[in-house]
Design a protein around this motif. Structure first.
Motif, short mmCIF file in Angstrom:
data_model
loop_
_atom_site.label_atom_id
_atom_site.label_comp_id
_atom_site.label_asym_id
_atom_site.label_seq_id
_atom_site.Cartn_x
_atom_site.Cartn_y
_atom_site.Cartn_z
N LEU A 247 -1.38 -3.37 8.69
CA LEU A 247 -1.41 -3.62 7.25
C LEU A 247 -2.15 -4.92 7.01
CD1 LEU A 247 -0.33 -3.01 4.31
CD2 LEU A 247 1.67 -4.41 4.92
N ALA A 248 -3.01 -4.93 5.99
CA ALA A 248 -3.76 -6.15 5.68
C ALA A 248 -4.24 -6.10 4.24
CB ALA A 248 -4.94 -6.34 6.63
N LEU A 249 -4.33 -7.28 3.64
CA LEU A 249 -4.96 -7.45 2.33
C LEU A 249 -6.42 -7.81 2.59
CD1 LEU A 249 -4.81 -7.74 -0.77
CD2 LEU A 249 -4.09 -10.12 -0.42
N LEU A 250 -7.32 -6.91 2.18
CA LEU A 250 -8.74 -7.08 2.48
C LEU A 250 -9.54 -7.37 1.22
CD1 LEU A 250 -9.29 -4.09 4.97
CD2 LEU A 250 -8.64 -6.45 5.50
N THR A 251 -10.77 -7.82 1.41
CA THR A 251 -11.67 -8.00 0.28
C THR A 251 -12.02 -6.60 -0.25
OG1 THR A 251 -13.72 -7.86 1.56
CG2 THR A 251 -12.66 -10.04 1.40
N PRO A 252 -12.40 -6.50 -1.52
CA PRO A 252 -12.78 -5.18 -2.06
C PRO A 252 -13.87 -4.51 -1.24
CG PRO A 252 -12.54 -6.76 -3.84
CD PRO A 252 -12.43 -7.55 -2.56
N GLY A 263 -6.49 8.26 9.04
CA GLY A 263 -5.47 7.40 9.62
C GLY A 263 -5.17 6.16 8.82
N TYR A 264 -5.88 5.97 7.71
CA TYR A 264 -5.66 4.79 6.87
C TYR A 264 -5.35 5.20 5.44
CZ TYR A 264 -7.93 2.23 10.68
OH TYR A 264 -8.26 1.70 11.90
N THR A 265 -4.54 4.40 4.78
CA THR A 265 -4.25 4.59 3.35
C THR A 265 -4.63 3.32 2.61
OG1 THR A 265 -2.39 6.06 3.85
CG2 THR A 265 -2.48 5.10 1.63
N CYS A 266 -5.40 3.47 1.54
CA CYS A 266 -5.83 2.32 0.73
C CYS A 266 -4.94 2.21 -0.51
CB CYS A 266 -7.29 2.47 0.32
SG CYS A 266 -8.44 2.50 1.71
N TYR A 267 -4.52 1.00 -0.79
CA TYR A 267 -3.69 0.72 -1.95
C TYR A 267 -4.43 -0.28 -2.85
CZ TYR A 267 0.10 2.74 0.84
OH TYR A 267 0.89 3.57 1.60
N GLU A 268 -5.01 0.23 -3.92
CA GLU A 268 -5.67 -0.64 -4.90
C GLU A 268 -4.62 -0.98 -5.96
OE1 GLU A 268 -9.03 -0.32 -8.36
OE2 GLU A 268 -9.43 0.74 -6.48
N MET A 269 -4.06 -2.17 -5.87
CA MET A 269 -2.89 -2.52 -6.67
C MET A 269 -3.24 -3.57 -7.72
SD MET A 269 -0.24 -2.62 -3.44
CE MET A 269 1.28 -2.32 -4.34
N ASP A 486 -7.77 -7.35 -8.31
CA ASP A 486 -6.86 -6.35 -7.74
C ASP A 486 -6.51 -6.77 -6.31
OD1 ASP A 486 -7.02 -4.89 -10.06
OD2 ASP A 486 -8.48 -3.46 -9.28
N ALA A 487 -5.40 -6.24 -5.82
CA ALA A 487 -5.02 -6.47 -4.42
C ALA A 487 -5.36 -5.21 -3.63
CB ALA A 487 -3.53 -6.78 -4.32
N ASN A 488 -6.28 -5.36 -2.69
CA ASN A 488 -6.74 -4.21 -1.91
C ASN A 488 -6.07 -4.22 -0.53
OD1 ASN A 488 -9.19 -2.82 -3.41
ND2 ASN A 488 -9.29 -5.01 -3.80
N TYR A 489 -4.93 -3.55 -0.45
CA TYR A 489 -4.22 -3.43 0.82
C TYR A 489 -4.70 -2.16 1.54
CZ TYR A 489 -0.85 -7.14 -0.15
OH TYR A 489 -0.25 -8.36 -0.38
N VAL A 490 -4.86 -2.28 2.84
CA VAL A 490 -5.14 -1.12 3.68
C VAL A 490 -4.05 -1.04 4.72
CG1 VAL A 490 -6.75 -0.05 5.30
CG2 VAL A 490 -7.62 -1.26 3.29
N ALA A 491 -3.51 0.17 4.91
CA ALA A 491 -2.37 0.35 5.82
C ALA A 491 -2.60 1.52 6.75
CB ALA A 491 -1.09 0.58 5.02
N ASP A 492 -2.01 1.43 7.92
CA ASP A 492 -1.89 2.59 8.80
C ASP A 492 -1.13 3.66 8.01
OD1 ASP A 492 -0.60 4.41 10.70
OD2 ASP A 492 -1.22 3.00 12.26
N SER A 493 -1.66 4.87 8.00
CA SER A 493 -1.05 5.94 7.22
C SER A 493 0.35 6.31 7.69
CB SER A 493 -1.94 7.19 7.24
OG SER A 493 -3.16 6.92 6.58
N GLY A 494 0.72 5.81 8.87
CA GLY A 494 2.07 6.07 9.36
C GLY A 494 3.14 5.26 8.66
N ILE A 495 2.73 4.23 7.92
CA ILE A 495 3.71 3.42 7.18
C ILE A 495 4.08 4.15 5.89
CG2 ILE A 495 4.15 1.22 6.02
CD1 ILE A 495 2.04 -0.03 7.84
N GLN A 496 5.35 4.38 5.71
CA GLN A 496 5.85 5.06 4.52
C GLN A 496 6.78 4.12 3.75
OE1 GLN A 496 4.80 8.28 3.75
NE2 GLN A 496 3.46 7.96 5.53
N SER A 499 5.31 0.58 -2.17
CA SER A 499 5.32 0.89 -3.60
C SER A 499 3.94 0.63 -4.18
CB SER A 499 6.37 0.03 -4.32
OG SER A 499 6.31 0.22 -5.71
N ARG A 500 3.26 1.70 -4.57
CA ARG A 500 1.87 1.60 -5.02
C ARG A 500 1.74 1.01 -6.41
NH1 ARG A 500 -2.76 4.19 -3.28
NH2 ARG A 500 -1.58 5.48 -1.83
N ASP A 501 2.76 1.17 -7.26
CA ASP A 501 2.63 0.83 -8.67
C ASP A 501 3.17 -0.55 -9.05
OD1 ASP A 501 1.48 3.33 -9.20
OD2 ASP A 501 3.46 4.26 -9.39
#
Length: 521
Positions: A247-252, A263-269, A486-496, A499-501
């Motif tokens: 899991l990491a907060l990345l630049t856009p 294998g990755y899930t992007c969270y644009e929060m 915005d906060a652009n988090y990228v996570a291993d899709s195995g993390i469940q 909270s996206r919202d």
């Protein structure tokens, strides 16, 4: 999970470092292999920490994992019980009474009591400790411990944000009594009541937390969380791709590369986190040229910065409450207007020289924006703004100092913003002589309306006060507001369980609010 990739990378790194003869680096690589091989460990790409001190420092993502407050916030950023299971407010005496959860233990096994709460808040309030959070509690006149699990706070005046501020991490009196609240070694070996406890701290490399099996709200699902120190944004993205981070907060720009990657899930929060240019009003330049700040505001093309630097992920900023119910859209927004900027400059006695820059009273009009090292997005925003300012005749440049000199610098690419009550990140940021007012800004009208809003729980009264606060701030800008990011988090899709919202706070902080519920596949 991609831990097998991280294991391979770490093994290759181990071979390379061994060939170079670096024993310390070899040990670090071996630790990385050990961490990567954990089957129930989350590795988070983190900035560096020199201490973990929630009473003095506000924005550490790690705080919520190690500590609890009397209150907490849910996914809608509403106040919910924390260490306090319930509370009452007596309006006549302006007194809050908190009833604390029982059988709560510190990580060292000692009992948590109301004395710890009293100690923590009094330490923050003590001017000698220099906490930026002190303004949150300046209305507190007396703290009374009734018994081990009951505590009262008597306020001299209402503070409608008080329950939000009681989410402050509580610290253990038995380990900090008599200690220096800025320098104590405790803040490099913290002990809390939170869902995780400190297992190890390899300075500059990683901070490893292990779950608190006796957590009073129930043990977390994930056994370990490793804050792997990766200060460089580019390195963080590369390590995410190599499977070394979960899991990491990345630049856009970096986050975009993971959008279609398996294998990755992007969270644009969304966040309440804005960027702007802070002006140092203690500096001789702004004492003479404060009236030119509206020209600076008009010369910045905010949307082009959002498009180029944030890849469209953000909104233009004109004030500190745009992600709050009390936002006043009718205020002066200083929309991009280079011609207006020039007119303001010329009406103030500035004249254009042959080199394309304005001069006033024999001095070139211009300033330096300082930016903290390591935050590439802020650096890019500052450089874009400086270029736009130069285009209208303001000689602006960017400096990236090793250490921020709040007193000596001319300006700073600041970030602030809170998803909680409107009092948070306004009263202490713009109020005269308040703990987080790093610009030395002072405006009597701003002070008056912030105080009015703080002391009323009538939403109509607060709305009127915050409208006037924003008008006064726009008429006499403390910052040149640029954008909300915005906060652009990228996570291993195995993390469940992420909270996206939930609206994130400053630095994108807040993603771990429900970490106890997360799982890893």
């Amino acid at each position: 999970m991609k831990k097998f990739m991280a294991l391979s990378v770490a093994l290759m790194l181990s071979v390379v470092l061994s060939a170079c003869g670096g024993d310390a680096a070899q040990n670090s690589a071996e630790k990385a292999v050990g961490t990567a091989s954990e089957q129930n460990a989350l590795v988070y790409g983190s900035g560096d920490y020199t201490r973990i001190n929630p009473a003095m420092d506000e924005h550490g993502e790690i705080n919520i994992l190690l500590f609890d407050g009397l209150t907490a916030h849910n996914g809608e950023n509403e106040v919910i019980p924390g260490l306090a299971k319930s509370w009452e407010f007596e309006e006549a005496s302006c007194t809050y009474t908190f009833h604390l959860a029982e059988n709560v233990k510190w990580h060292d096994g000692e009992d948590f009591t109301a004395d710890d709460v009293k100690f923590t808040i009094e330490a923050i309030m003590d001017p000698a400790n220099g906490s930026e959070n002190a303004p949150n509690y300046e209305d507190v006149e007396e703290i009374r411990v009734i018994d081990d699990h009951t505590i009262e706070f008597h306020l001299t005046a209402p503070n409608v944000a008080f329950l939000d501020y009681m989410s402050m991490a509580v610290l253990p009196e038995h380990l900090l009594a008599g200690e220096d609240m800025q320098e104590s070694n405790f803040f490099r070996n913290p002990v809390g009541t939170g869902p995780y406890r400190l297992e190890s701290w390899d300075v500059g490399q990683a901070i490893t937390l292990v779950r608190n099996e006796n957590y009073f709200k129930g043990a977390a699902n994930i056994e370990r969380i490793v804050f792997k120190i990766v200060p460089d944004d580019t390195a963080k993205a590369l390590q995410m791709k190599a499977g070394e981070l979960d899991l990491a907060l990345l630049t856009p720009r970096d986050a975009q590369t993971f959008a279609d990657m398996a294998g990755y899930t992007c969270y644009e929060m969304k966040t309440s986190d804005y960027r702007g240019i802070l002006f140092n009003f203690g500096h001789a330049y702004w004492k003479e040229n404060r009236d030119l700040i509206p020209a600076v505001c008009c010369a910045i093309d905010r949307q082009s910065i959002i498009d180029a630097v944030l890849l469209g992920q953000g909104v233009t900023a004109y004030g500190p409450l745009q992600r709050n119910i009390y936002d006043n859209e009718a205020v002066e927004q200083y929309t991009y207007d280079p011609e207006r900027a020039r007119k303001i400059l010329e009406a103030s006695g500035c004249t254009m020289e042959n080199d394309g820059y304005y001069v006033r009273n024999g001095e070139k009009v211009g300033f330096v924006i300082s930016v903290a090292a390591g935050d590439q997005v802020r650096i890019d925003i500052a450089q874009a703004a400086a270029q736009q300012l130069r285009a209208v005749g303001i000689d602006c440049s960017v400096d990236i100092p090793v250490q921020v000199d709040w007193a000596g610098q001319m300006a700073y690419l600041i970030g602030w913003g809170s998803p909680f009550d409107a009092d948070d990140h306004t009263y202490k940021v713009f109020g005269t002589d308040k703990g987080a007012n790093y610009s030395g800004y002072s405006n009597a009208e701003v002070d008056r309306y912030l105080l009015e809003a703080r002391q009323s729980d009538d939403q109509t009264v607060r709305a009127r006060a915050y409208d006037r606060f924003q008008e006064a701030l726009a008429n006499d800008p403390a910052f040149a507001f640029i954008c909300y990011v915005d906060a652009n988090y990228v996570a291993d899709s195995g993390i469940q369980g992420i909270s996206r919202d939930t609206v994130m706070g400053h630095h994108g902080v807040g993603i771990f609010w429900n970490v106890v519920e997360w799982t890893m596949e």
